[in-house]
Design a protein around this motif. Sequence first.
Motif, mmCIF file in Angstrom:
data_model
loop_
_atom_site.group_PDB
_atom_site.id
_atom_site.type_symbol
_atom_site.label_atom_id
_atom_site.label_comp_id
_atom_site.label_asym_id
_atom_site.label_seq_id
_atom_site.Cartn_x
_atom_site.Cartn_y
_atom_site.Cartn_z
ATOM 1 N N ARG A 1 31.934 62.964 47.815
ATOM 2 C CA ARG A 1 33.257 62.330 47.874
ATOM 3 C C ARG A 1 33.211 61.123 48.800
ATOM 4 N N ASP B 1 32.727 67.224 47.489
ATOM 5 C CA ASP B 1 33.769 67.789 46.636
ATOM 6 C C ASP B 1 33.024 68.590 45.581
ATOM 7 N N ARG C 1 29.491 67.305 44.237
ATOM 8 C CA ARG C 1 29.439 65.838 44.197
ATOM 9 C C ARG C 1 29.797 65.265 45.562
ATOM 10 N N PHE D 1 28.058 61.018 42.687
ATOM 11 C CA PHE D 1 29.299 60.669 43.372
ATOM 12 C C PHE D 1 30.504 61.022 42.500
ATOM 13 N N THR D 2 31.617 61.365 43.123
ATOM 14 C CA THR D 2 32.864 61.512 42.378
ATOM 15 C C THR D 2 33.293 60.124 41.898
ATOM 16 N N ASP D 3 34.174 60.062 40.919
ATOM 17 C CA ASP D 3 34.633 58.769 40.395
ATOM 18 C C ASP D 3 35.278 57.909 41.471
ATOM 19 N N ASP D 4 35.979 58.540 42.412
ATOM 20 C CA ASP D 4 36.692 57.799 43.452
ATOM 21 C C ASP D 4 35.986 57.864 44.808
ATOM 22 N N ALA D 5 34.690 58.080 44.792
ATOM 23 C CA ALA D 5 33.919 58.225 46.026
ATOM 24 C C ALA D 5 33.974 56.969 46.887
ATOM 25 N N ARG E 1 33.062 54.712 42.116
ATOM 26 C CA ARG E 1 31.693 54.671 41.605
ATOM 27 C C ARG E 1 31.322 53.282 41.085
#
Length: 112
Positions: free
Chosen positions: A104, A99, A102, A30-34, A49
């Motif tokens: 998003r 994204d 990863r 996952f992206t950090d801001d998923a 995350r």
Amino acid sequence: MDRSELLDRHVAAFNHGVRTGDYEPMLAGFTDDAELIFEGPPVGPYRGREAIRAGYAAAPPDDTLRTLDRAVAEDRITARYAWDAEPDQDAGVMIFELDGDRIRRLTVRFGP
């Protein structure tokens, strides 16, 4: 990375987490801001995350899953899934918005 491979990697990491309690390999996808959104059960949504990690710690799934079919595009994957306890029963759909390589946003819909 092939988009179909990204889906397979996510499912394998999810199943690993169910079996071992270690969701870190799944979370790495996952992206950090998923965002993780469940449609059906009264949990989430989880944004970021760390929130996803906390959600899985608080309410871990109790079954592994498998994909039944998939539609793969450049920035989106849609896959129907079944729980391994009922491998031939359509349990719902997962919609991955990507994204790069990863996730998003992942929306998990329960029910056929």
